[in-house]
Design a protein around this motif. Structure first.
Motif, PDB file in Angstrom:
ATOM      1  N   UNK A 206       0.833  -1.213   0.000  1.00 22.58           N
ATOM      2  CA  UNK A 206       0.000   0.000   0.000  1.00 22.58           C
ATOM      3  C   UNK A 206       0.863   1.256   0.000  1.00 22.58           C
ATOM      4  N   UNK A 207       1.968   1.232   0.746  1.00 18.79           N
ATOM      5  CA  UNK A 207       2.871   2.389   0.766  1.00 18.79           C
ATOM      6  C   UNK A 207       3.500   2.611  -0.602  1.00 18.79           C
ATOM      7  N   UNK A 208       3.937   1.546  -1.248  1.00 19.86           N
ATOM      8  CA  UNK A 208       4.541   1.680  -2.572  1.00 19.86           C
ATOM      9  C   UNK A 208       3.547   2.252  -3.573  1.00 19.86           C
ATOM     10  N   UNK A 209       2.293   1.814  -3.490  1.00 19.27           N
ATOM     11  CA  UNK A 209       1.266   2.339  -4.407  1.00 19.27           C
ATOM     12  C   UNK A 209       1.012   3.821  -4.148  1.00 19.27           C
ATOM     13  N   UNK A 210       0.973   4.202  -2.863  1.00 16.68           N
ATOM     14  CA  UNK A 210       0.765   5.620  -2.531  1.00 16.68           C
ATOM     15  C   UNK A 210       1.938   6.467  -2.999  1.00 16.68           C
ATOM     16  N   UNK A 211       3.155   5.946  -2.861  1.00 15.70           N
ATOM     17  CA  UNK A 211       4.344   6.674  -3.311  1.00 15.70           C
ATOM     18  C   UNK A 211       4.363   6.803  -4.830  1.00 15.70           C
TER      19      UNK A 211
ATOM     20  N   UNK B  38       1.830   6.978  -6.779  1.00 18.72           N
ATOM     21  CA  UNK B  38       0.863   8.000  -7.173  1.00 18.72           C
ATOM     22  C   UNK B  38       1.428   9.394  -6.917  1.00 18.72           C
ATOM     23  N   UNK B  39       2.074   9.584  -5.756  1.00 26.36           N
ATOM     24  CA  UNK B  39       2.608  10.901  -5.420  1.00 26.36           C
ATOM     25  C   UNK B  39       3.746  11.296  -6.360  1.00 26.36           C
ATOM     26  N   UNK B  40       4.508  10.316  -6.837  1.00 29.19           N
ATOM     27  CA  UNK B  40       5.612  10.620  -7.761  1.00 29.19           C
ATOM     28  C   UNK B  40       5.116  11.177  -9.093  1.00 29.19           C
ATOM     29  N   UNK B  41       3.849  10.876  -9.433  1.00 33.25           N
ATOM     30  CA  UNK B  41       3.299  11.392 -10.683  1.00 33.25           C
ATOM     31  C   UNK B  41       2.934  12.873 -10.593  1.00 33.25           C
ATOM     32  N   UNK B  42       2.903  13.409  -9.363  1.00 35.72           N
ATOM     33  CA  UNK B  42       2.586  14.830  -9.189  1.00 35.72           C
ATOM     34  C   UNK B  42       3.874  15.632  -9.312  1.00 35.72           C
ATOM     35  N   UNK B  43       3.901  16.518 -10.267  1.00 34.15           N
ATOM     36  CA  UNK B  43       5.088  17.349 -10.479  1.00 34.15           C
ATOM     37  C   UNK B  43       5.335  18.226  -9.249  1.00 34.15           C
TER      38      UNK B  43
ATOM     39  N   UNK C  64      -7.045  19.235  -3.421  1.00 37.52           N
ATOM     40  CA  UNK C  64      -7.444  18.124  -2.551  1.00 37.52           C
ATOM     41  C   UNK C  64      -6.677  16.857  -2.887  1.00 37.52           C
ATOM     42  N   UNK C  65      -6.526  16.594  -4.173  1.00 31.55           N
ATOM     43  CA  UNK C  65      -5.826  15.378  -4.600  1.00 31.55           C
ATOM     44  C   UNK C  65      -4.377  15.388  -4.113  1.00 31.55           C
ATOM     45  N   UNK C  66      -3.724  16.549  -4.231  1.00 31.35           N
ATOM     46  CA  UNK C  66      -2.322  16.653  -3.800  1.00 31.35           C
ATOM     47  C   UNK C  66      -2.203  16.468  -2.287  1.00 31.35           C
ATOM     48  N   UNK C  67      -3.066  17.170  -1.547  1.00 31.87           N
ATOM     49  CA  UNK C  67      -3.023  17.051  -0.088  1.00 31.87           C
ATOM     50  C   UNK C  67      -3.379  15.636   0.371  1.00 31.87           C
ATOM     51  N   UNK C  68      -4.369  15.035  -0.275  1.00 34.44           N
ATOM     52  CA  UNK C  68      -4.757  13.673   0.091  1.00 34.44           C
ATOM     53  C   UNK C  68      -3.662  12.669  -0.244  1.00 34.44           C
ATOM     54  N   UNK C  69      -2.945  12.916  -1.347  1.00 37.45           N
ATOM     55  CA  UNK C  69      -1.844  12.018  -1.708  1.00 37.45           C
ATOM     56  C   UNK C  69      -0.739  12.068  -0.658  1.00 37.45           C
ATOM     57  N   UNK C  70      -0.411  13.260  -0.187  1.00 42.60           N
ATOM     58  CA  UNK C  70       0.602  13.387   0.864  1.00 42.60           C
ATOM     59  C   UNK C  70       0.119  12.753   2.171  1.00 42.60           C
ATOM     60  N   UNK C  71      -1.147  13.003   2.483  1.00 38.06           N
ATOM     61  CA  UNK C  71      -1.708  12.403   3.694  1.00 38.06           C
ATOM     62  C   UNK C  71      -1.701  10.877   3.599  1.00 38.06           C
ATOM     63  N   UNK C  72      -2.027  10.358   2.415  1.00 41.58           N
ATOM     64  CA  UNK C  72      -2.079   8.907   2.240  1.00 41.58           C
ATOM     65  C   UNK C  72      -0.699   8.286   2.397  1.00 41.58           C
ATOM     66  N   UNK C  73       0.320   8.948   1.871  1.00 40.30           N
ATOM     67  CA  UNK C  73       1.689   8.439   2.021  1.00 40.30           C
ATOM     68  C   UNK C  73       2.067   8.395   3.497  1.00 40.30           C
TER      69      UNK C  73
END
Length: 423
Positions: free
Chosen positions: A347-352, A354-359, A399-408
């Protein structure tokens, strides 16, 4: 009277607002405060001390037993004459006393001490398990509060922009430059944004309530979490081999250590129960005055149970079953740990990913574009519909960016929790 009551309420409210304090905390400071103040941890530490007291008690020898009997308070014609103890006291009187001491055989005392010491270790591992769970709850609440606070700032920024536009449109409406429907549409959007801020503040209050319980803070304190770049440093989570994580979990997880201690306790219990087959001895010495052919009789003796029927067969069988049960529980615990570690790591790898796709510069570009769009809308270079469409897209992306960081952050803490230590 009614006016006086209202005035008192307003004054009390003002005093209460003034008494409120804002406590700005970094995550490390919050954890230090948690370890120092949490009442559940303090209570569990006392349980460990209580269990250590059981070890002290097990080390004590049984007390000797003293009995005094056969005292005649009067005499009859059949009494045999005897001299007094001293002076005129005790003449022609009978008295007896006895002292007995229980001797534990087969090393029962040492075996009981060993059992209680294992219980101390179990209490310590239970404390570590409680600490592990509360620490995860604390960290997740800190992450959630930081996420809500950041999201509130996003909405407040939009609210300020909309408020300025609403004031500007109100002036243009008075001059007849715009229609009333456009002004109402702008006010409706401002109302929706303020309603979202209100809902987020309610959510923040609920999270702060949980944090204040964990940190034992004054209810009137307002918490503000300092942003330390949570979830932004993707490189701070390097990949680790699953086999290494499995081994670390076996070394660190309190529940697995507890399962090992349960097995150890069962083996020691079996040894102790087998020792119960051997009867204990009771040594005694008694003194009898004027109760036998001797005036002053002193005798010694020993007593013990005869293990003809009860050889503690049930206790031994129960301990043997406990060993088998502890082995099964240990295997189940290990299997559960390995599955938990694998799932949280994945789950952590998947969250990471996703976050890596955000510039890294995307969020700054969004903020700059919002300013430009607001300026263009003010200059009427874009329509209200286009501006609102962009504003909603801006909100969704924020929201997507903040949620991605929160999810990581959540996934990383869950991995730490599943391994039993911080990576």
């Amino acid at each position: 009277m009614k006016q006086t009551l209202i005035l008192c309420m307003l004054v009390a409210s003002a005093i209460g607002l003034k008494a409120q304090e804002t406590l700005r905390l970094a995550r490390q400071d919050a954890e230090a405060l948690f370890l120092q103040n949490n009442l559940l941890l303090i209570s569990e530490k006392l349980h460990i001390e209580r269990q250590k007291a059981e070890v002290i008690q097990a080390k004590l020898w049984p007390n000797p037993e003293f009995s005094l009997n056969e005292i005649n308070l009067w005499k009859n014609s059949t009494v045999e004459p005897s001299p007094p103890f001293f002076g005129n006291i005790g003449q022609n009187q009978q008295i007896a006393f006895e002292i007995n001491q229980l001797i534990l055989t087969a090393g029962k005392r040492k075996k009981l001490i060993a059992l209680e010491q294992v219980d101390v270790s179990k209490a310590e591992q239970y404390f570590e398990e409680l600490l592990r769970g509360l620490k995860l709850e604390l960290r997740n609440n800190l992450t959630e509060l930081l996420y809500v606070q950041q999201l509130v700032k996003v909405y407040e920024n939009l609210s300020q922009n909309i408020s300025k536009l609403t004031s500007a449109y109100a002036n243009q409406l008075d001059k007849g430059y715009i229609s009333k429907s456009e002004s109402i549409r702008l006010k409706a959007e401002e109302l929706e944004i303020n309603k979202e801020i209100l809902e987020l503040n309610h959510q923040s209050n609920e999270i702060q309530k949980q944090l204040k319980l964990l940190l034992r803070l004054d209810p009137i304190t307002t918490l503000e979490i300092i942003n330390e770049g949570v979830g932004t440093n993707v490189k701070s989570h390097p990949p680790i081999l699953l086999e290494q994580m499995f081994e670390r979990a076996k070394e660190s997880r309190p529940d697995y250590k507890y399962a090992l201690l349960e097995e150890e306790y069962s083996h020691k219990l079996l040894v102790y129960e087998k020792a119960q087959r051997i009867p204990d001895l009771k040594f005694g010495m008694n003194y009898d005055r004027n109760g036998s052919t001797m005036l002053n009789f002193v005798g010694v003796g020993v007593s013990m149970d005869l293990p003809f029927f009860n050889r503690n067969q049930g206790g031994i069988k129960k301990a043997q079953i406990s060993i088998e049960n502890a082995k099964i529980h240990k295997k189940q615990t290990l299997l559960s740990i390995e599955n938990e570690v694998f799932l949280t790591y994945k789950s952590l790898q998947q969250a990471l990913d996703f976050l890596r796709h955000v510039d890294a510069n995307y969020e700054v570009e969004l903020d700059d574009l919002l300013k430009k769009q607001t300026k263009n809308f003010t200059s009427r270079n874009v329509s209200m519909l286009e501006y609102f469409d962009f504003m909603h897209a801006y909100l969704n992306n924020k929201k997507i960016i903040l949620e991605a960081r929160r999810d990581v952050e959540h996934r990383a803490e869950e991995l730490n929790y599943s391994i039993g230590r911080d990576l």
